[in-house]
Enzyme design. Sequence first.
Site, PDB file in Angstrom:
ATOM      1  N   ASN A 392       0.820  -1.197   0.000  1.00  0.00           N
ATOM      2  CA  ASN A 392       0.000   0.000   0.000  1.00  0.00           C
ATOM      3  C   ASN A 392       0.861   1.256   0.000  1.00  0.00           C
ATOM      4  O   ASN A 392       0.964   1.948  -1.013  1.00  0.00           O
ATOM      5  CB  ASN A 392      -0.932  -0.030   1.223  1.00  0.00           C
ATOM      6  CG  ASN A 392      -1.959   1.075   1.184  1.00  0.00           C
ATOM      7  OD1 ASN A 392      -1.866   1.991   0.379  1.00  0.00           O
ATOM      8  ND2 ASN A 392      -2.936   1.001   2.051  1.00  0.00           N
ATOM      9  N   ASP A 393       1.535   1.506   1.107  1.00  0.00           N
ATOM     10  CA  ASP A 393       2.266   2.761   1.220  1.00  0.00           C
ATOM     11  C   ASP A 393       3.418   2.867   0.226  1.00  0.00           C
ATOM     12  O   ASP A 393       3.763   3.952  -0.193  1.00  0.00           O
ATOM     13  CB  ASP A 393       2.782   2.915   2.652  1.00  0.00           C
ATOM     14  CG  ASP A 393       1.636   2.868   3.652  1.00  0.00           C
ATOM     15  OD1 ASP A 393       0.576   3.419   3.331  1.00  0.00           O
ATOM     16  OD2 ASP A 393       1.802   2.265   4.720  1.00  0.00           O
ATOM     17  N   VAL A 394       3.996   1.725  -0.181  1.00  0.00           N
ATOM     18  CA  VAL A 394       5.151   1.773  -1.081  1.00  0.00           C
ATOM     19  C   VAL A 394       4.734   2.004  -2.534  1.00  0.00           C
ATOM     20  O   VAL A 394       5.578   2.108  -3.412  1.00  0.00           O
ATOM     21  CB  VAL A 394       6.026   0.500  -0.991  1.00  0.00           C
ATOM     22  CG1 VAL A 394       6.602   0.357   0.403  1.00  0.00           C
ATOM     23  CG2 VAL A 394       5.241  -0.736  -1.373  1.00  0.00           C
TER      24      VAL A 394
END
Lengths: 468, 103
Positions: A392-394
Site C-alpha cells: 500500500n504505502d510503497v
Amino acid sequence: MLITTVNITYLLGAVAFAIGLRQMSTPATARKGNLLATIGMSVAILATLFLPIEGADNNYIWIMGAMILGGIIGYISAIKIEMTAMPQMVSVFNGLGGACAVVLAYTELSHVSIGRIAASQAQLLILLLTLLIGAVAFTGSMLAYGKLQGLVDDRKVTLPSHNLINVVILAFLLGLATFIFLSGTQPGLVWISTLLAVSLLYGLSFVAPIGGADMPVVISLLNAFTGLSAAAAGLIYDNNIMMVGGILVGSAGIILTVVMCRAMNRSLANVLIGGFGENNKKKKEKGEKQVAKEITCADLAVQLYYSSTVMVVPGYGLAVAQAQKVVKRMDNLLSANGVDVTYAIHPVAGRMPGHMNVLLAEADVPYPKLLDMEDANEAMANTDMVIVIGANDVVNPAAYDDPASPVYGMPVINVWEAKNVVVLKRSMNPGYAGIQNQLFFHHKTRMLFGDAKNTLEELNDEIKTLEG
Amino acid sequence: MESIFLFLDENLLLIYLLIFTIILGFELISNVPTILHTPLMSGANAISGVVIIGAILLIRNADPTDYLTLSLGALGVVLGMINVVGGFAVTNRMLKMFNKKKK
C-alpha cells in the site's frame, strides 16, 4: 595457564564477532559470517564455564540445566517459525536478551542494596544503566512483537499527546536514576524496583505511538539497546567479550537503524516522534467519497494471459496471506505461456527491509526476476500489467503530489505508469501507515478484494482453463 | 563525582577500547545491501545475547544455598540462551534461502 587460555579464547571470540558481522554484510559471505559468529559465541560461552574463579562454588548443574532448556526453546522456535513471522521472532529474541540483562542488573543491585557486595559509585551507575536500557529493550521489543503479530492495534495504545507523556516519563526515569545514583552506594531495594517498573513502562510507552510500518526501525534500535546493556553488564563483570560484543552490536545496530530510515527517506527523529495516526484521520473524513473500480478473477486471468510483461509488487499482505508459493505458481503458469513475469521489490516493503526477498526466495523465485525499485520504475512504462499484492504505502502516489501526506518524499514504485494496475487487497482499509491511497481510485486501477492466497489460487484456476 | 574521575583515569585503556569498537561497528555495517538488512539485524541480535556470559558468571559465583540468586541466574541463562541459539538459527535459516536461489 588456564586463565591465559580463557583470555585468548575471549579475544578470538571477539575477533570472530567482528569478522562475522563484516561477512554478514556481503551476500556472498553472509552465511559464513553467521557461522563464524556462532562459533565465536560458542567458544566464548565454553571459556566462561572454564574460567577459573577463586573460591567459587560453580553450581554447574544449574548452568547446564538452564543452558539446555534455553537452547532447546530457542532452537525449536527458530526452526518452527513461519518465514513470514520472522521479523516478530527477531523482536522476541531481542527482548529476551534485554530481559537477561535486566535479571542480571536487578540481582546484582539487590545484592548491593543489602550490602552483600560493595559497589563503587561508577559500578552503581553502570548497574543502573544496564537495568534501565535492558528494561526498555525488553518491553519495547515485546510491544513491537505484538504490533507486528497484529495483537496490538496502534490506535488503541496511543494516548492523546503521547509524545509529551513520553517526555514526562523519560524525565522522571532519568531523575529517579540520578536520585538513586546520588543517594549513596547502598540504594534501597524499593527505589531500584521503582526504577525497574518505570523503565519497563517507558519501553511500552516509547514504542506505543510508533506506527506498525516503522517497527523494523524500532526493532533495530532496540537491538542496539540490548547490545549496549550487554556491554554495560560486561563492565560490571570485567568481561572483555561482553563489552566488545555489546558495543559492536550497539554501534552496528544504530548505523543499521539510520540506514533503514534513509531507505524510507525519513529521519530517525521523524520515525520516533512522527506518530502517523492523528493528523491523517481528520484528512480522511474531509475527503469526498470516492469509488474504486473492481475486477473479477476471470477478467484478470484473461488480461494476464494476453499480456507480454507482468510485474508483481508484493507487500506485507503477501506475507500475511502466506501467498508467496501461490504467486510462484501463477508465475510458472504465465511464464509457460510466454508472459515475462518480474517482481518489483521496494526497499522497505513488508515489515523489514529484505523481507520480500526472503519470502520470494523461499518460494524459489529466481534471483534475476527480482527488480529493485530503480529498475522497476524504469521498466514500468513497458509493463502491460502490474499486480500489487498487499502493498500500500510503497505504491502511494501521494509520495509525489501530496506534501501534506506522511509518505511525501518517500521513494515509491510508480505502478500508475504501467498500462494497467490491479490491486489485490483484503478491504479498502488504509495501509499500515494509516493513510488513504489515491492509487486505488486511479483510472488505470482495478481492485480485487479478498485474501491474497485464495484470490491467487482462484486466479490460477482461471488461467488454467484458458490454457484449455 | 570524584570517584567517577578516578574511574576514568584508571580505565583509560577501556575508554580507548570503547571508542574504537564503536568506530569499528559503524565501519563494519556501512554499505550493506538492503536485502541483507533483516538477516544482519538478526545476526547482530544473536551477538547481543553475549549477555548470557554475565548470567553464567552470576551462577558460578553464587552460594549453593542461595536459591534466589541461583534461580534468577538460571532465568538469565535461559533467556540469554534463547536469544543466542534462536538468533543464530533464525539468521541461518534466512541466509540459507539466499544461497538456494543462486543455483
